[in-house]
Design a protein around this motif. Structure first.
Motif, mmCIF file in Angstrom:
data_model
loop_
_atom_site.group_PDB
_atom_site.id
_atom_site.type_symbol
_atom_site.label_atom_id
_atom_site.label_comp_id
_atom_site.label_asym_id
_atom_site.label_seq_id
_atom_site.Cartn_x
_atom_site.Cartn_y
_atom_site.Cartn_z
ATOM 1 N N VAL A 52 17.257 -6.722 -10.798
ATOM 2 C CA VAL A 52 18.129 -7.898 -10.629
ATOM 3 C C VAL A 52 19.130 -7.718 -9.681
ATOM 4 O O VAL A 52 19.593 -8.712 -8.607
ATOM 5 C CB VAL A 52 18.779 -8.351 -12.062
ATOM 6 C CG1 VAL A 52 19.769 -9.487 -11.809
ATOM 7 C CG2 VAL A 52 17.669 -8.444 -13.045
ATOM 8 N N GLU A 53 19.815 -6.551 -9.662
ATOM 9 C CA GLU A 53 20.766 -6.170 -8.637
ATOM 10 C C GLU A 53 20.198 -6.209 -7.267
ATOM 11 O O GLU A 53 20.944 -6.891 -6.378
ATOM 12 C CB GLU A 53 21.476 -4.781 -8.826
ATOM 13 C CG GLU A 53 22.619 -4.566 -7.964
ATOM 14 C CD GLU A 53 23.370 -3.244 -8.578
ATOM 15 O OE1 GLU A 53 23.422 -2.886 -9.747
ATOM 16 O OE2 GLU A 53 24.284 -2.899 -7.731
ATOM 17 N N HIS B 106 28.408 -11.068 -25.880
ATOM 18 C CA HIS B 106 28.425 -10.172 -25.106
ATOM 19 C C HIS B 106 28.534 -10.642 -23.612
ATOM 20 O O HIS B 106 27.721 -11.334 -23.102
ATOM 21 C CB HIS B 106 27.404 -8.899 -25.393
ATOM 22 C CG HIS B 106 27.736 -7.710 -24.379
ATOM 23 N ND1 HIS B 106 28.684 -7.007 -24.230
ATOM 24 C CD2 HIS B 106 26.616 -7.499 -23.372
ATOM 25 C CE1 HIS B 106 28.286 -6.236 -23.060
ATOM 26 N NE2 HIS B 106 27.195 -6.419 -22.480
ATOM 27 N N ASN B 107 29.352 -9.956 -22.914
ATOM 28 C CA ASN B 107 29.253 -10.297 -21.385
ATOM 29 C C ASN B 107 28.880 -9.174 -20.495
ATOM 30 O O ASN B 107 29.644 -8.003 -20.442
ATOM 31 C CB ASN B 107 30.978 -10.504 -21.046
ATOM 32 C CG ASN B 107 31.102 -11.095 -19.733
ATOM 33 O OD1 ASN B 107 30.416 -11.987 -19.146
ATOM 34 N ND2 ASN B 107 31.811 -10.141 -18.841
ATOM 35 N N PRO B 108 27.472 -9.335 -20.106
ATOM 36 C CA PRO B 108 27.084 -8.251 -19.426
ATOM 37 C C PRO B 108 27.732 -8.063 -18.129
ATOM 38 O O PRO B 108 28.126 -8.961 -17.302
ATOM 39 C CB PRO B 108 25.710 -8.885 -19.118
ATOM 40 C CG PRO B 108 25.592 -9.674 -20.143
ATOM 41 C CD PRO B 108 26.743 -10.338 -20.357
ATOM 42 N N ARG B 109 28.111 -6.732 -17.795
ATOM 43 C CA ARG B 109 28.887 -6.364 -16.777
ATOM 44 C C ARG B 109 28.170 -6.345 -15.468
ATOM 45 O O ARG B 109 28.765 -6.425 -14.534
ATOM 46 C CB ARG B 109 29.688 -4.991 -16.881
ATOM 47 C CG ARG B 109 30.544 -4.565 -17.962
ATOM 48 C CD ARG B 109 31.610 -5.970 -18.053
ATOM 49 N NE ARG B 109 32.802 -5.930 -18.950
ATOM 50 C CZ ARG B 109 32.776 -6.164 -19.923
ATOM 51 N NH1 ARG B 109 31.555 -6.828 -20.862
ATOM 52 N NH2 ARG B 109 33.928 -5.998 -20.789
ATOM 53 N N LEU B 110 27.129 -6.356 -15.488
ATOM 54 C CA LEU B 110 26.436 -6.810 -13.968
ATOM 55 C C LEU B 110 26.618 -8.204 -13.475
ATOM 56 O O LEU B 110 26.731 -8.158 -12.163
ATOM 57 C CB LEU B 110 24.548 -6.672 -14.400
ATOM 58 C CG LEU B 110 23.868 -6.948 -13.085
ATOM 59 C CD1 LEU B 110 24.169 -6.003 -12.241
ATOM 60 C CD2 LEU B 110 22.455 -6.871 -13.476
ATOM 61 N N ILE B 370 20.022 -14.849 -16.406
ATOM 62 C CA ILE B 370 18.647 -15.424 -16.492
ATOM 63 C C ILE B 370 17.768 -14.429 -16.222
ATOM 64 O O ILE B 370 16.719 -14.273 -17.116
ATOM 65 C CB ILE B 370 18.554 -16.946 -15.850
ATOM 66 C CG1 ILE B 370 19.500 -17.756 -16.780
ATOM 67 C CG2 ILE B 370 17.284 -17.269 -15.837
ATOM 68 C CD1 ILE B 370 19.641 -19.248 -16.084
ATOM 69 N N LEU B 371 17.960 -13.867 -15.138
ATOM 70 C CA LEU B 371 17.013 -12.986 -14.563
ATOM 71 C C LEU B 371 16.866 -11.803 -15.296
ATOM 72 O O LEU B 371 15.730 -11.152 -15.318
ATOM 73 C CB LEU B 371 17.321 -12.757 -12.952
ATOM 74 C CG LEU B 371 17.369 -13.798 -11.748
ATOM 75 C CD1 LEU B 371 17.834 -13.291 -10.709
ATOM 76 C CD2 LEU B 371 15.780 -14.356 -11.554
ATOM 77 N N SER B 372 17.971 -11.306 -15.691
ATOM 78 C CA SER B 372 17.763 -10.274 -16.686
ATOM 79 C C SER B 372 17.130 -10.664 -17.764
ATOM 80 O O SER B 372 16.181 -9.574 -18.276
ATOM 81 C CB SER B 372 19.293 -9.845 -17.199
ATOM 82 O OG SER B 372 19.963 -9.186 -16.170
ATOM 83 N N HIS B 373 16.932 -11.658 -18.617
ATOM 84 C CA HIS B 373 16.235 -11.739 -19.767
ATOM 85 C C HIS B 373 14.816 -12.472 -19.430
ATOM 86 O O HIS B 373 14.164 -12.369 -20.171
ATOM 87 C CB HIS B 373 16.924 -13.130 -20.516
ATOM 88 C CG HIS B 373 18.173 -12.411 -21.243
ATOM 89 N ND1 HIS B 373 19.382 -12.272 -20.870
ATOM 90 C CD2 HIS B 373 18.311 -12.078 -22.667
ATOM 91 C CE1 HIS B 373 20.280 -11.911 -21.656
ATOM 92 N NE2 HIS B 373 19.571 -11.634 -22.746
#
Lengths: 452, 524
Positions: A52-53, B106-110, B370-373
């Motif tokens: 993703v990064e 939770h607020n993902p730090r990425l 969204i992309l993470s999930h």
């Protein structure tokens, strides 16, 4: 699924407690025809942090950021240096991941900060009171017009031609649905603004006059005669400040008797961010506070007599009076207000004045240099850190051509006022403490080559 | 000049404490913190600015002479001030934040890291569009996800918060009605269980609001709604899943009836996190729905904002959406449709809602999330959110009255009432006692259709262990309330402050700090 802590074992155990056979049993109320059996087709599946990064970084690299180029854009969004401690502090989890302070006993950090923010904003704008922030300057401006309607019971607002055209657009949008009549004019490429013309328009039907300070071309004018004219007709003067740093160098609108002062607070602490999130500033005279939209934080005491802070006067708010609310605003720009407040605390009066002086001096030097480019003339007599050049020919393609050469030259009035030929030669140039003499020289050289 | 020479005096400890009061008012790691106006001075600064290079002034006659009265602090003092303040806040990073209808996960730090890339954070909204293709790409890519996940036709990205998104949807409806020559339709029907913003929004947009009752089951009274439809009705504003935590089973039938009567359906999408990936609102006949990016797709709430409220639109309403918006061209270039090009490409737009493009920082965070999930993970989000809520509901229904538990599963939030509490005890006492247990309380007294409502939304980012601890705490507190434990009435006892006097704050508003008038008063 790194953000989802439940294991399949947990899920099974929880379904057993609930008495459900499967997760589908919990979606039984969704009509079968609307239930999706599989993940929605055509979209990617979950991805690692690394991938993703990579994707996002690739998108970020497709932009020319302000730090990579001689940069001169303003018109409602300004590039200032933000001290490192600002972003560090707002990322403390107890600020970053707190919700609206509905339980004041465990939200004193946010509430005290908002009380401090309100006081800072009121002092900066020169108003008696200020609220705990709005979405941004443009929506704050619209809310001020609505507030003037409620106070005066009149529905005709006069908007200066010096008001940011996007702020005018927002007001026009809303007016179509609330029934306000807006008297809107265009700016002119002259050294003078339109204050005399505005004064001549005020009558007994006028709810308010809205004027930007400094205006869209960067001009500064004394608002006192306008305030007097408004008050003679029992209308309100609304002043709009899109560059709050200016108020470290010039009189505040409140000092000139404006009734409501709104502003865009982005300059302090927030950064350009491609247009948002920003932070709307909103101050007014004490007597109008109960008609003010948005969140307010007030001082009180706890059961042990200790000083504390709470959200207050929420009887004006959506969740109490429903359709009688003064606006439908449900949230504010809390985190951006925090960034603004920290930056302002670091500056203090001494730092703000020094910052404003540096901005003004840099802008004066740049204006003098750029006016020497053949074919270019300076429109303004007065300005703070932003001024308008008349290029003698259409500015918009020049801006594009300079961008191709890596110089972000400013905002062409053609972009802001499409189709207005009287304005298309105008280029609005902003200079801040981030602008170097080399940047100015690069712009002058590129401009000279483009105009030759 | 220093603003305040009088010195700030710490307050006294609460009465009845066994411990001797401390000189400072601090209690070990629990630190009192004065206001910046009491510890700062106008000649202190934490910022060095290079000296001006020119002395010429172009300020005309308006140079500022009067002091601003803004106090400054050095950097170390500033860091300490705000760090100390932060410690007086509860936050999701510290524990469960079960505010129903508010959604704190939770607020993902990425997300934070990506939003701060200079390519997103340090670009100006009015840069030539060729220099911001990546930023426009984020907006466009997020728009595609939102349209696909909701099964809608278009999306307005610029609304700056959920309530602003509601306004956007209602303005689209108004514009569509006017285009049809039916501007006379002025009535908007809002069920009792709607969010408080819904009627406020409809009224703000110039409509007349009429309530529709809820059934004993906590859903919209469909018969009452259908009976009220007619040629004066512009729209229905409905929340699904609704604020009683239930799915509106009849929504498709309601939509069909509203459309047949010539109206539109607005859905409050605040609770989209309960159904994302499992239900597409477009399939239910919705015409407009705002999506709180900060709720469904996580963004830090920052003590009250900023939010972001893109509004998805049906084919009927999409042409009326606001400027600006993005469009991907066949060659991959992303165009920005704004005032200049709108006449040709988007002639029916109702206008502009905000100065620039909306909440870019939130777009970046939402797209990262969204992309993470992915499509599979978002579906899991909804499932776990619903599972967690039902787990809370069933684990506590033996202790607390659960007025709609008979109506079937709840969605992402569970609702309880103060039914059965002895005289003098109510929801607020449970809430304040939960603070002493180390939890942020649930939403109190909302929705209004439930007496003494306690609305609990655990979200999908809570573990079973965290839920079990919360359930245990709430059960214990509820039992104490039912037993008439008087100590609940003075809770919280261990928070930075005891119960605050909100009546005093409203009756005598003190909204800004003022320097004490007399030195002796300052020492009081």
């Amino acid at each position: 699924m790194r953000y989802l802590p439940l294991t399949d074992h947990d899920r099974r155990a929880m379904l057993d407690v609930i008495g459900a056979g499967s997760i589908d049993d919990l979606f039984v109320d969704v009509p079968a025809a609307a239930r999706l059996a599989e993940p929605i087709a055509g979209l990617p599946m979950h991805a690692s942090e690394l991938s993703v990064e990579r994707h996002m970084t690739k998108l970020a690299r497709q932009n020319l950021s302000a730090g990579e180029a001689p940069f001169f854009l303003g018109c409602g969004a300004y590039r200032h240096h933000v001290p490192a401690s600002v972003d560090h502090l707002i990322q403390r989890g107890e600020f970053l991941t707190a919700y609206t302070p509905y339980q004041p006993e465990i939200a004193q950090g946010t509430l005290q900060m908002l009380f401090e923010f309100q006081t800072q904003v009121a002092r900066l704008l020169g108003t008696d009171v200020a609220n705990a922030s709005m979405y941004d300057g443009s929506t704050a401006c619209w809310e001020a017009i609505g507030m003037a309607r409620r106070i005066t019971k009149r529905g005709r607002a006069i908007l200066s031609g010096g008001l940011h055209p996007h702020y005018v657009s927002v007001a026009k949008t809303m007016a179509k649905y609330t029934g306000d009549a807006l008297d809107v004019s265009l700016p002119t490429l002259t050294a003078e603004g339109d204050l005399d013309a505005l004064i001549a328009k005020i009558d007994g039907d006028t709810s308010c006059v809205v004027v930007q300070y400094p205006d869209i071309l960067g001009r500064i004018a004394d608002l006192t005669p306008l305030a007097d004219a408004c008050h003679a007709h029992k209308a309100l003067l609304i002043a709009v400040v899109t560059e709050p740093v200016a108020l470290g160098a010039i009189k505040s609108p409140g000092e000139m008797d404006a009734d409501i002062v709104v502003g865009e607070g982005q300059s302090l602490g927030v950064g350009l961010q491609f247009g948002g999130p920003y932070v709307g500033l909103f101050g007014c005279k004490d007597k109008y506070v109960r008609q003010m939209p948005g969140r307010l934080c007030g001082e009180t005491v706890d059961a042990d007599g200790r000083r504390g802070f709470v959200l207050t006067l929420s009887t004006r708010e959506q969740h109490i009076r429903r359709e009688k609310a003064t606006s439908n605003i449900c949230t504010n720009s809390g985190l951006c207000a925090l960034a603004f407040s920290i930056h302002m605390t670091l500056l203090g009066e001494a730092g703000l004045r020094a910052l404003a002086a540096a901005n003004h001096a840099g802008a004066v030097a740049a204006a003098e240099r750029l006016a020497q480019v053949p074919g270019v003339s300076l429109v303004n007599d007065t300005f703070f850190n932003e001024f308008t050049l008349d290029l003698g020919r259409e500015a918009r393609p020049i801006v594009r051509a300079l961008a191709d050469k890596g110089v972000l030259a400013g905002v062409s009035l053609g972009r802001l006022y499409p189709g207005e030929q009287a304005l298309e030669n105008g280029l609005v140039v902003a200079v801040t403490e981030t602008t170097t003499p080399e940047d100015v020289e690069a712009l002058a050289t590129a401009l000279q080559a483009a105009l030759a | 000049m220093a603003l305040n020479q009088s010195g700030w005096r710490p307050t006294t400890p609460e009465a009845g404490s066994n411990a001797a009061p401390t000189f400072t008012g601090n209690k070990a790691l629990m630190l009192e913190e004065a206001l910046i106006f009491e510890i700062g001075s106008t000649d202190t600064t934490g910022v060095e600015v290079a000296a001006p290079i020119s002395a010429t002034s172009r300020l005309g006659t308006l140079a500022r002479t009067a002091p601003t009265g803004l106090p400054g602090l050095s950097e170390p003092e500033t860091v300490r001030h705000y760090t100390r303040l932060s410690r007086q806040n509860y936050a999701i990073d510290l524990g469960l934040f079960p505010l129903g209808s508010c959604t704190m996960k939770h607020n993902p730090r990425l997300n934070e890291k990506m939003a701060r890339l200079p390519g997103f954070a340090d670009v100006h909204p009015l840069q030539p569009v060729d220099t911001v293709q990546g930023a426009l790409g984020v907006i466009n890519e997020l728009a595609v996800w939102l349209i696909t996940l909701t099964g809608m036709h278009g999306v307005a990205m610029s609304p700056k918060a959920g309530a602003h998104g509601e306004l956007c949807g209602m303005l689209c409806i108004k514009a569509a009605l006017e285009k049809r020559g039916e501007g006379h339709r002025k009535v908007v029907l809002v069920p009792e269980s709607a969010h408080g913003t819904n009627p406020a929004t409809a009224a703000f947009a110039g409509f007349t609001v009429e309530d529709i009752p809820a059934t004993a089951e906590g859903r919209v009274d469909t018969d009452a709604l259908k009976a009220r439809l007619g040629p004066d009705v512009a729209a229905v504003m409905i929340t699904n899943p609704n604020t009683c935590g239930l799915f509106e089973r009849d929504l498709k039938a309601i939509s069909d009836a509203v459309h047949a009567a010539g109206g539109y359906v607005y859905c409050d999408g605040a609770n989209f996190n309960a159904i994302v990936g499992r239900v597409r609102p477009g399939d239910l006949g919705i015409d407009a729905m705002h999506i709180n990016l900060h709720k469904t797709f996580s963004t830090p709430h920052g003590g009250g904002g900023p939010g972001s409220g893109p509004t998805v639109l049906s084919e009927a309403l999409a042409p009326f959406g606001p400027l600006p918006f993005t469009a991907r061209m066949k060659d991959g270039h992303i165009a920005l449709i704004e005032e200049e090009t709108a006449d040709d490409d988007h002639p029916d737009t109702f206008g502009r809602m905000t100065a620039f493009h909306g909440q870019m920082g939130m777009f970046t965070r939402a797209l990262t999330y969204i992309l993470s999930h992915g499509a599979d993970g978002l579906r899991q989000v909804a499932e776990d959110a619903v599972l967690n809520a039902n787990y809370v509901l069933r684990s506590l229904e033996d202790t607390l009255d659960a007025p709609f538990a008979f109506a079937g599963p709840c969605m992402h939030e569970a609702i309880f009432s103060d039914e059965g509490f002895p005289e003098g005890f109510s929801t607020i006492d449970v809430a304040k006692a939960l603070i002493d247990e180390g939890f942020h309380p649930m939403t109190m007294y909302f929705p209004l259709v439930v007496h003494g409502a306690m609305l609990i939304e655990p979200t999908e980012t809570e573990s079973k262990a965290a839920l079990d601890q919360f359930i245990g705490a709430l059960r214990s507190v509820a039992k104490r309330a039912k037993a008439g434990d008087a100590s609940l009435k003075t809770a919280p006892h261990f928070a930075p402050r005891s119960r605050l006097d909100e009546t005093l704050a409203a009756r005598k508003p003190k909204l800004v700090w003022k320097e004490p008038v007399v030195a002796s008063e300052a020492a009081e």
